[in-house]
Design a protein around this motif. Structure first.
Motif, PDB file in Angstrom:
ATOM      1  N   PRO A 114      65.892  68.226  78.548  1.00  0.00           N
ATOM      2  CA  PRO A 114      66.798  69.009  79.389  1.00  0.00           C
ATOM      3  C   PRO A 114      66.463  69.017  80.885  1.00  0.00           C
ATOM      4  N   VAL A 115      65.246  68.608  81.265  1.00  0.00           N
ATOM      5  CA  VAL A 115      64.822  68.711  82.667  1.00  0.00           C
ATOM      6  C   VAL A 115      64.539  67.318  83.218  1.00  0.00           C
ATOM      7  N   ASN A 128      49.393  66.071  79.453  1.00  0.00           N
ATOM      8  CA  ASN A 128      49.966  67.398  79.635  1.00  0.00           C
ATOM      9  C   ASN A 128      51.257  67.647  78.864  1.00  0.00           C
ATOM     10  N   CYS A 129      52.013  66.591  78.582  1.00  0.00           N
ATOM     11  CA  CYS A 129      53.301  66.749  77.903  1.00  0.00           C
ATOM     12  C   CYS A 129      53.266  66.207  76.477  1.00  0.00           C
ATOM     13  N   GLY A 130      52.248  65.420  76.159  1.00  0.00           N
ATOM     14  CA  GLY A 130      52.212  64.725  74.878  1.00  0.00           C
ATOM     15  C   GLY A 130      52.877  63.369  75.028  1.00  0.00           C
ATOM     16  N   SER A 145      63.360  58.354  87.437  1.00  0.00           N
ATOM     17  CA  SER A 145      63.557  59.691  86.879  1.00  0.00           C
ATOM     18  C   SER A 145      62.514  59.926  85.818  1.00  0.00           C
ATOM     19  N   ILE A 146      62.007  61.146  85.803  1.00  0.00           N
ATOM     20  CA  ILE A 146      61.083  61.553  84.747  1.00  0.00           C
ATOM     21  C   ILE A 146      61.709  62.753  84.073  1.00  0.00           C
ATOM     22  N   TYR A 147      61.792  62.678  82.774  1.00  0.00           N
ATOM     23  CA  TYR A 147      62.436  63.711  81.972  1.00  0.00           C
ATOM     24  C   TYR A 147      61.375  64.518  81.229  1.00  0.00           C
ATOM     25  N   PHE A 148      61.579  65.840  81.188  1.00  0.00           N
ATOM     26  CA  PHE A 148      60.638  66.761  80.558  1.00  0.00           C
ATOM     27  C   PHE A 148      61.377  67.674  79.595  1.00  0.00           C
ATOM     28  N   ALA A 156      54.780  71.478  87.277  1.00  0.00           N
ATOM     29  CA  ALA A 156      53.368  71.089  87.360  1.00  0.00           C
ATOM     30  C   ALA A 156      53.230  69.640  87.817  1.00  0.00           C
ATOM     31  N   PHE A 157      54.111  68.773  87.331  1.00  0.00           N
ATOM     32  CA  PHE A 157      54.083  67.374  87.755  1.00  0.00           C
ATOM     33  C   PHE A 157      54.357  67.264  89.250  1.00  0.00           C
ATOM     34  N   VAL A 158      55.385  67.948  89.723  1.00  0.00           N
ATOM     35  CA  VAL A 158      55.728  67.900  91.147  1.00  0.00           C
ATOM     36  C   VAL A 158      54.564  68.432  91.984  1.00  0.00           C
TER      37      VAL A 158
END
Length: 113
Positions: free
Chosen positions: A17-18, A43-45, A65-68, A76-78
């Motif tokens: 969604p992000v 951090n995200c798996g 694009s990076i999707y989370f 946290a990534f930013v």
């Protein structure tokens, strides 16, 4: 999974969604790419994020694009990987920082009196 960028983007958008977009410097990401993906895995798996091309001027490789799955992880990534001196984006994309952030300093031992 297909190597078709449009299909990769569609799958990532359905799954996560992000999304954040970051500009790729003219010289590329170099070692930062390896460091970023290691950070994302940690951090995200390994299955908790996706990265796709995200051209901003019709050029496929000038942004990605990076999707989370979670906005906190995107934030946290930013904070870790993007320039934070100026919070706004340039042309809708975050700029990758060129320096390393200050290392984290753990809290000292605390004793309750």
């Amino acid at each position: 999974m297909s190597g078709n960028p449009r299909e990769l983007i569609t799958v990532a958008e359905r799954r996560f969604p992000v999304r954040i977009r970051i500009a790729v410097p003219p010289t590329g990401l170099g070692q930062r790419h390896t460091q970023m993906t290691a950070w994302l895995d940690e951090n995200c798996g390994a299955d908790g994020w996706a990265m796709t091309p995200s051209g901003t001027r019709g050029v496929l490789n000038d942004a990605l694009s990076i999707y989370f799955g979670d906005a906190a992880l995107a934030s946290a990534f930013v904070s870790r990987w993007c320039q934070t001196a100026k919070i706004e984006t340039v042309g809708g994309v975050f700029q990758v920082r060129e320096d390393d952030p200050e290392p984290r300093v753990g809290a000292g031992l605390h004793r309750t009196p």
